[in-house]
Design a protein around this motif. Structure first.
Motif, PDB file in Angstrom:
ATOM      1  N   UNK A   1      49.594  53.350 -13.519  1.00 33.32           N
ATOM      2  CA  UNK A   1      48.138  53.481 -13.434  1.00 33.32           C
ATOM      3  C   UNK A   1      47.483  52.801 -14.629  1.00 33.32           C
ATOM      4  N   UNK A   2      48.056  53.001 -15.809  1.00 34.26           N
ATOM      5  CA  UNK A   2      47.535  52.363 -17.025  1.00 34.26           C
ATOM      6  C   UNK A   2      47.628  50.841 -16.918  1.00 34.26           C
ATOM      7  N   UNK A   3      48.759  50.358 -16.437  1.00 35.92           N
ATOM      8  CA  UNK A   3      48.974  48.922 -16.273  1.00 35.92           C
ATOM      9  C   UNK A   3      47.929  48.316 -15.332  1.00 35.92           C
ATOM     10  N   UNK A   4      47.702  48.971 -14.196  1.00 35.98           N
ATOM     11  CA  UNK A   4      46.718  48.457 -13.238  1.00 35.98           C
ATOM     12  C   UNK A   4      45.322  48.478 -13.838  1.00 35.98           C
ATOM     13  N   UNK A   5      44.986  49.564 -14.548  1.00 33.69           N
ATOM     14  CA  UNK A   5      43.659  49.725 -15.112  1.00 33.69           C
ATOM     15  C   UNK A   5      43.397  48.746 -16.259  1.00 33.69           C
ATOM     16  N   UNK A   6      44.333  48.665 -17.174  1.00 34.85           N
ATOM     17  CA  UNK A   6      44.082  47.878 -18.386  1.00 34.85           C
ATOM     18  C   UNK A   6      44.431  46.403 -18.250  1.00 34.85           C
ATOM     19  N   UNK A   7      45.445  46.078 -17.453  1.00 33.09           N
ATOM     20  CA  UNK A   7      45.865  44.680 -17.325  1.00 33.09           C
ATOM     21  C   UNK A   7      45.142  43.998 -16.164  1.00 33.09           C
ATOM     22  N   UNK A   8      45.178  44.606 -14.990  1.00 32.97           N
ATOM     23  CA  UNK A   8      44.550  43.991 -13.820  1.00 32.97           C
ATOM     24  C   UNK A   8      43.030  44.118 -13.848  1.00 32.97           C
ATOM     25  N   UNK A   9      42.538  45.281 -14.286  1.00 29.82           N
ATOM     26  CA  UNK A   9      41.095  45.524 -14.243  1.00 29.82           C
ATOM     27  C   UNK A   9      40.421  45.416 -15.603  1.00 29.82           C
ATOM     28  N   UNK A  10      41.197  45.101 -16.631  1.00 26.14           N
ATOM     29  CA  UNK A  10      40.649  44.899 -17.979  1.00 26.14           C
ATOM     30  C   UNK A  10      39.805  46.090 -18.436  1.00 26.14           C
TER      31      UNK A  10
ATOM     32  N   UNK B   1      30.319  52.350  -8.983  1.00 27.29           N
ATOM     33  CA  UNK B   1      29.962  53.657  -9.539  1.00 27.29           C
ATOM     34  C   UNK B   1      30.630  53.826 -10.893  1.00 27.29           C
ATOM     35  N   UNK B   2      30.455  55.008 -11.487  1.00 28.13           N
ATOM     36  CA  UNK B   2      30.971  55.199 -12.842  1.00 28.13           C
ATOM     37  C   UNK B   2      32.469  55.450 -12.880  1.00 28.13           C
ATOM     38  N   UNK B   3      33.105  55.580 -11.713  1.00 22.44           N
ATOM     39  CA  UNK B   3      34.549  55.833 -11.679  1.00 22.44           C
ATOM     40  C   UNK B   3      35.358  54.557 -11.487  1.00 22.44           C
ATOM     41  N   UNK B   4      34.935  53.726 -10.531  1.00 25.38           N
ATOM     42  CA  UNK B   4      35.700  52.525 -10.197  1.00 25.38           C
ATOM     43  C   UNK B   4      34.881  51.265 -10.460  1.00 25.38           C
ATOM     44  N   UNK B   5      35.591  50.208 -10.808  1.00 28.74           N
ATOM     45  CA  UNK B   5      34.945  48.906 -11.009  1.00 28.74           C
ATOM     46  C   UNK B   5      34.959  48.163  -9.686  1.00 28.74           C
TER      47      UNK B   5
ATOM     48  N   UNK C   1      35.744  50.391 -15.264  1.00 30.28           N
ATOM     49  CA  UNK C   1      35.740  51.656 -14.554  1.00 30.28           C
ATOM     50  C   UNK C   1      36.535  52.699 -15.319  1.00 30.28           C
ATOM     51  N   UNK C   2      36.396  53.963 -14.923  1.00 34.11           N
ATOM     52  CA  UNK C   2      37.161  55.024 -15.590  1.00 34.11           C
ATOM     53  C   UNK C   2      38.631  54.962 -15.218  1.00 34.11           C
ATOM     54  N   UNK C   3      38.895  54.579 -13.977  1.00 36.92           N
ATOM     55  CA  UNK C   3      40.275  54.432 -13.509  1.00 36.92           C
ATOM     56  C   UNK C   3      40.249  53.615 -12.226  1.00 36.92           C
ATOM     57  N   UNK C   4      41.371  53.026 -11.828  1.00 34.43           N
ATOM     58  CA  UNK C   4      41.395  52.192 -10.621  1.00 34.43           C
ATOM     59  C   UNK C   4      41.261  53.031  -9.359  1.00 34.43           C
ATOM     60  N   UNK C   5      40.720  52.433  -8.315  1.00 33.87           N
ATOM     61  CA  UNK C   5      40.609  53.127  -7.034  1.00 33.87           C
ATOM     62  C   UNK C   5      41.987  53.261  -6.397  1.00 33.87           C
ATOM     63  N   UNK C   6      42.108  54.212  -5.489  1.00 29.87           N
ATOM     64  CA  UNK C   6      43.376  54.401  -4.776  1.00 29.87           C
ATOM     65  C   UNK C   6      43.750  53.146  -4.004  1.00 29.87           C
ATOM     66  N   UNK C   7      42.751  52.500  -3.408  1.00 30.67           N
ATOM     67  CA  UNK C   7      43.017  51.293  -2.633  1.00 30.67           C
ATOM     68  C   UNK C   7      43.570  50.165  -3.483  1.00 30.67           C
ATOM     69  N   UNK C   8      42.997  49.969  -4.670  1.00 30.99           N
ATOM     70  CA  UNK C   8      43.472  48.893  -5.527  1.00 30.99           C
ATOM     71  C   UNK C   8      44.865  49.209  -6.060  1.00 30.99           C
TER      72      UNK C   8
END
Length: 317
Positions: free
Chosen positions: A231-240, A289-293, A243-250
């Protein structure tokens, strides 16, 4: 004359054998290609290395699933994951994980990669652009069909298919799944793991930050838990860190890129008129929204299509 014909026939046979052997030596796949994890598809995600952008982001060393062997978190991963917690009162992570793996499989369940495998995967989102798409049969042809949250199939089979091999959920989006389907939990907090345990045992957790189902129908032998490091990898590397965290779909798309050889994506993005809503209701959903980018996730999915890492089906194109 008979002797001459005999030797001529033997000579031609020998020449033919030599030619065949040479062809086999030229065209056979080198052993070191197998060791690199090549697959039997015409094009495989991990073999397409022309994209510097993709190569910089794509890290197969990141294990998508939590197991008994890899559950110990490093300091930076635990700090990141703890930052996602919505409740101040936390349970002991180690105790919760040990209890979790006493109930559910504690090993990765998809390690069957081989040079003879060509695993095709469909990641099916919930966008309204699936309505009228007639993608159902095409989706069901894939080896893995990964669905997101509450997206139903009943009454929508022509557009979304009926097959589900994996369903990504979190407690607040939980639904019953068929006995043959893998339930994949996206844990954004320790309480999510506690809820998973409770849903199969005591059924005493009925609320996280909002009301949740106390139980679900699912096969406990087909439960998977995403690793906090993933989850951290997807959030910080893929999404830079957007958002607060990546969506389930992503998360599901990046998961598919790690375990599949070819990835096709359905039901993501807006409808043809630019609206954002689910195929199973007409309620408009906020794009950002404030949760997902949402905007950045959408642009990244389009970039993956442009780099030929996925094939994106949007119904109206």
């Amino acid at each position: 004359m008979k002797v001459l014909m005999y030797y001529r026939g033997s000579y031609m046979t020998a020449v033919t054998c030599v030619i065949i052997i040479c062809m086999l030596l030229v065209f056979q796949t080198p052993i070191d290609e197998f060791s690199e994890g090549r697959c039997a598809c015409k094009d495989c995600v991990r073999e397409q290395t022309h994209s510097a952008w993709f190569n910089e982001l794509y890290d197969l060393s990141i294990q998508p699933l939590l197991t008994r062997e890899n559950y110990v978190l490093s300091g930076d991963i635990y700090k990141y994951w703890k930052g996602l917690q919505k409740n101040k009162k936390e349970s002991n992570y180690t105790v919760v994980v040990e209890k979790m793996f006493s109930l559910f499989p504690d090993k990765t369940q998809y390690l069957d990669a081989s040079p003879k495998r060509c695993r095709t995967c469909a990641v099916v989102g919930n966008s309204g652009n699936l309505k009228g798409s007639r993608y159902g049969h095409l989706i069901d042809l894939h080896d893995f069909v990964i669905r997101i949250n509450m997206g139903p199939t009943k009454s929508y089979e022509k557009d979304v298919g009926s097959k589900t091999t994996h369903r990504f959920i979190y407690p607040e989006s939980a639904v019953d799944v068929e006995n043959s389907t893998y339930l994949v939990l996206s844990p954004f907090k320790i309480l999510d793991m506690e809820w998973l345990i409770s849903a199969f045992t005591t059924k005493n957790i009925t609320r996280t930050y909002k009301k949740v189902r106390p139980s679900i129908n699912a096969n406990r032998h087909k439960v998977m838990i995403l690793h906090p490091a993933f989850i951290k990898y997807v959030h910080e590397i893929w999404l830079l860190k957007r958002g607060k965290y990546p969506s389930t779909g992503f998360l599901a798309i990046i998961f598919a890129l790690h375990i599949c050889d070819q990835v096709n994506v359905f039901g993501f993005g807006a409808t043809s008129d630019g609206n954002w809503h689910h195929y199973f209701d007409e309620t408009l959903t906020p794009f950002e929204n404030d949760s997902h980018a949402g905007d950045f996730e959408n642009k990244t999915i389009i970039r993956l299509q442009q780099e030929n890492k996925i094939l994106l089906y949007r119904g109206w194109t």
